[in-house]
Scaffold this motif. Structure first.
Motif, short mmCIF file in Angstrom:
data_model
loop_
_atom_site.label_atom_id
_atom_site.label_comp_id
_atom_site.label_asym_id
_atom_site.label_seq_id
_atom_site.Cartn_x
_atom_site.Cartn_y
_atom_site.Cartn_z
N TRP A 1 0.84 -1.20 0.00
CA TRP A 1 0.00 0.00 0.00
C TRP A 1 0.87 1.25 0.00
O TRP A 1 1.89 1.32 0.71
N SER A 2 0.46 2.27 -0.72
CA SER A 2 1.02 3.60 -0.57
C SER A 2 0.52 4.19 0.74
O SER A 2 -0.63 3.97 1.13
N VAL A 3 1.39 4.96 1.43
CA VAL A 3 0.95 5.56 2.69
C VAL A 3 0.67 7.05 2.55
O VAL A 3 0.26 7.70 3.50
N ARG A 4 0.88 7.61 1.37
CA ARG A 4 0.61 9.04 1.17
C ARG A 4 -0.88 9.31 1.28
O ARG A 4 -1.70 8.65 0.64
N ARG A 5 -1.22 10.32 2.07
CA ARG A 5 -2.64 10.62 2.30
C ARG A 5 -3.28 11.23 1.06
O ARG A 5 -4.51 11.22 0.92
N ASP A 6 -2.47 11.77 0.14
CA ASP A 6 -3.05 12.33 -1.09
C ASP A 6 -3.16 11.29 -2.20
O ASP A 6 -3.53 11.63 -3.32
N LYS A 7 -2.82 10.03 -1.92
CA LYS A 7 -2.93 8.96 -2.91
C LYS A 7 -3.69 7.79 -2.30
O LYS A 7 -3.17 6.71 -2.07
N LYS A 8 -4.96 8.02 -2.00
CA LYS A 8 -5.77 6.98 -1.37
C LYS A 8 -5.95 5.78 -2.30
O LYS A 8 -6.00 5.93 -3.53
N TYR A 9 -6.03 4.61 -1.70
CA TYR A 9 -6.33 3.37 -2.42
C TYR A 9 -5.31 3.10 -3.54
O TYR A 9 -5.65 2.56 -4.59
N ARG A 10 -4.05 3.48 -3.31
CA ARG A 10 -3.01 3.22 -4.30
C ARG A 10 -2.10 2.10 -3.81
O ARG A 10 -1.70 2.10 -2.64
N LEU A 11 -1.80 1.15 -4.69
CA LEU A 11 -0.93 0.03 -4.34
C LEU A 11 0.07 -0.22 -5.46
O LEU A 11 -0.17 0.14 -6.62
N ALA A 12 1.17 -0.86 -5.10
CA ALA A 12 2.12 -1.36 -6.09
C ALA A 12 2.06 -2.88 -6.06
O ALA A 12 2.00 -3.49 -4.99
N ILE A 13 2.07 -3.50 -7.24
CA ILE A 13 2.11 -4.96 -7.35
C ILE A 13 3.26 -5.33 -8.29
O ILE A 13 3.63 -4.54 -9.16
N VAL B 1 1.67 0.16 -10.65
CA VAL B 1 1.03 0.95 -9.61
C VAL B 1 -0.43 1.07 -10.00
O VAL B 1 -0.75 1.51 -11.13
N VAL B 2 -1.33 0.65 -9.12
CA VAL B 2 -2.76 0.65 -9.42
C VAL B 2 -3.49 1.46 -8.36
O VAL B 2 -2.99 1.66 -7.26
N GLN B 3 -4.68 1.92 -8.71
CA GLN B 3 -5.44 2.76 -7.78
C GLN B 3 -6.93 2.51 -7.97
O GLN B 3 -7.41 2.32 -9.09
N LEU B 4 -7.64 2.51 -6.84
CA LEU B 4 -9.09 2.35 -6.89
C LEU B 4 -9.75 3.69 -7.16
O LEU B 4 -9.45 4.69 -6.49
N ASP B 5 -10.62 3.70 -8.16
CA ASP B 5 -11.47 4.86 -8.42
C ASP B 5 -12.75 4.66 -7.61
O ASP B 5 -13.56 3.79 -7.90
N GLU B 6 -12.92 5.48 -6.57
CA GLU B 6 -14.05 5.27 -5.66
C GLU B 6 -15.40 5.45 -6.37
O GLU B 6 -16.38 4.80 -6.01
N SER B 7 -15.45 6.34 -7.36
CA SER B 7 -16.74 6.60 -8.01
C SER B 7 -17.18 5.43 -8.88
O SER B 7 -18.35 5.07 -8.90
N SER B 8 -16.22 4.82 -9.59
CA SER B 8 -16.60 3.71 -10.49
C SER B 8 -16.47 2.35 -9.82
O SER B 8 -17.06 1.37 -10.29
N GLY B 9 -15.67 2.27 -8.74
CA GLY B 9 -15.44 0.97 -8.10
C GLY B 9 -14.44 0.11 -8.84
O GLY B 9 -14.33 -1.09 -8.57
N ASP B 10 -13.69 0.70 -9.79
CA ASP B 10 -12.70 -0.06 -10.56
C ASP B 10 -11.30 0.24 -10.05
O ASP B 10 -10.97 1.38 -9.71
N ILE B 11 -10.46 -0.81 -10.02
CA ILE B 11 -9.03 -0.64 -9.78
C ILE B 11 -8.36 -0.62 -11.14
O ILE B 11 -8.55 -1.54 -11.95
N ALA B 12 -7.58 0.42 -11.42
CA ALA B 12 -6.97 0.56 -12.74
C ALA B 12 -5.48 0.87 -12.60
O ALA B 12 -5.06 1.49 -11.62
N PRO B 13 -4.68 0.45 -13.58
CA PRO B 13 -3.24 0.77 -13.53
C PRO B 13 -3.00 2.24 -13.86
O PRO B 13 -3.61 2.78 -14.78
N VAL B 14 -2.15 2.89 -13.07
CA VAL B 14 -1.76 4.26 -13.37
C VAL B 14 -0.32 4.33 -13.86
O VAL B 14 0.11 5.34 -14.40
#
Length: 409
Positions: A46-58, A71-84
């Motif tokens: 998990w990323s610990v930066r408070r300005d990068k919520k729901y961000r992970l590295a795999i 590096v992937v991140q959850l889009d709270e509005s769509s409910g999708d996890i997408a690669p950034v």
């Protein structure tokens, strides 16, 4: 490749009330988000930066030289996890970890371990030097989505702990010191632990830590770390006294249930493969024995005798994570496809015990048939990786096969 909340699996089951959702009432499927990678996932953080919520590295586990980090991140509005962000990595990373920087005062860094320790900088499109970073580094990668520029990456440094050769023993793990983020400790199959000053890109200390391969390392403070090894021991080191270490536990002796053979003689030690140090109460740590379904919880004030052994997994345990917000909760996961959350407050851990942790609680638990978990989640395959989000403690991430799931606890 992303997946929504209605994906695989049910929600946490409350082990104290039988069936149910673990949060009361029906299982909340919307509390589970799934991402499917194009390869088998091993490293995850998990990323610990408070300005990068729901961000992970795999990171991938492929038996070839080129591997992958996303590096992937959850889009709270769509409910999708997408690669950034995605980039190639030499060899499979044994661990990935973001810089412990919740308030974003440092550059956005990601570390990986394999043949060497590598520090990568994630460059946002609006950074002044983004263009320079893209042009100057051939290993930088980025993703464009709907015409929008996404972050890129640059290899900031590649650190080799072997001063006498370009080659070094493969790194099994590392830990980034959250009390002093200049320091990263690495563990290696060459029996050493190396403490790096990543700002100077130089070795601060290198210790022959064990008699055999060192499999994991964890910080317990700014200058204190512990390691586990194929020699079956947990050792604690204080950088103020580098000549000595304290053996907290040995798998072939002491109070463990596997500590003696049928004739009462001590058996040879079994390798210890993972170590978790309780950040909320650093008197406690937990370790995993190779190919064993049990987790051993230790109190550093009482060496050799476990506080408790957790016995409810049916196959080898692969990962452990202490709760970042509670001193007495731990999550474990393994080859039985189960992630289990345990409340250890009755075992002498946590803030309600008056500091009286000793072997009595463990003995009592053994007599009563052992401690039971309070929550359980069943994944679609063997769980190899588990991380509890430090800045969003309601969320746990697991990795199994080519899937990443984030689960609300």
């Amino acid at each position: 490749m992303g997946g929504g909340g209605g994906g695989d699996g049910e929600a946490w089951a409350d082990q104290e009330q039988g069936n149910g959702g673990g949060r009361g009432g029906e299982a909340k499927r919307s509390e589970i988000y799934t991402y499917e990678a194009g390869w088998h996932i091993y490293g995850m953080n998990w990323s610990v930066r408070r300005d990068k919520k729901y961000r992970l590295a795999i990171a991938s586990l492929l038996e070839q030289y080129p591997n992958h980090v996303e590096v992937v991140q959850l889009d709270e509005s769509s409910g999708d996890i997408a690669p950034v962000l995605t980039f190639e990595h030499p060899y499979p990373p044994t661990k990935t970890m973001f810089v412990p920087d919740p308030h974003s005062v440092r550059p956005d860094l990601l570390a990986t371990s394999a043949d060497h320790l590598r520090i990568w900088r994630i460059v946002s499109p609006d950074d002044d030097d983004a263009a320079a970073a893209n042009n100057s580094n051939s290993n930088s990668g980025s993703v464009r989505c709907n015409g929008t520029a996404k972050p890129s990456v640059e290899l900031r440094c590649e650190l080799n702990g072997n001063r006498n050769s370009d080659y070094c023993g493969p790194l099994t793990s590392f830990d980034w010191n959250d009390a002093d983020p200049r320091r990263i400790g690495t563990s290696s199959i060459d029996t050493t632990c190396t403490i790096w000053d990543v700002e100077r890109e130089a070795v601060d200390t290198q210790l022959i830590a064990h008699d055999k391969e060192v499999y994991d390392i964890a910080w317990g403070g700014a200058g204190v770390f512990a390691s586990v090894s194929a020699d079956g021991s947990v050792r604690v080191f204080d950088l103020r006294d580098k000549e000595h270490s304290t053996i907290i536990y040995e798998s072939g002796s002491g109070g463990g249930s596997n500590s003696a053979g049928a004739d009462g003689a001590a058996v040879s030690p079994t390798p210890l493969v993972r170590l978790g140090w309780n950040k909320q109460d650093p008197r406690y740590m937990a370790t995993i024995i190779m190919d064993s379904p049990k987790v051993v919880v230790l109190d550093i004030r009482y060496p050799t005798l476990p506080v408790v052994e957790l016995h409810r997994h049916h196959s080898p345990v692969n990962a452990i994570a202490w709760a970042p917000h509670s001193s007495c909760h731990i999550c474990t996961a393994g080859d039985d496809s189960q992630a289990l959350i345990w409340d250890l407050s009755s075992m002498g851990t946590g803030s309600n015990n008056g500091g009286s942790g000793n072997g009595n609680a463990a003995a009592a638990a053994a007599t009563e048939g052992g401690l039971d978990p309070i929550l359980a989640y069943t994944a679609g395959a063997e769980i190899e990786q588990l991380q509890w989000s430090a800045t969003q403690p309601d969320w746990v991430a697991i990795a199994f096969s080519n899937k990443l799931q984030i689960l609300r606890v």
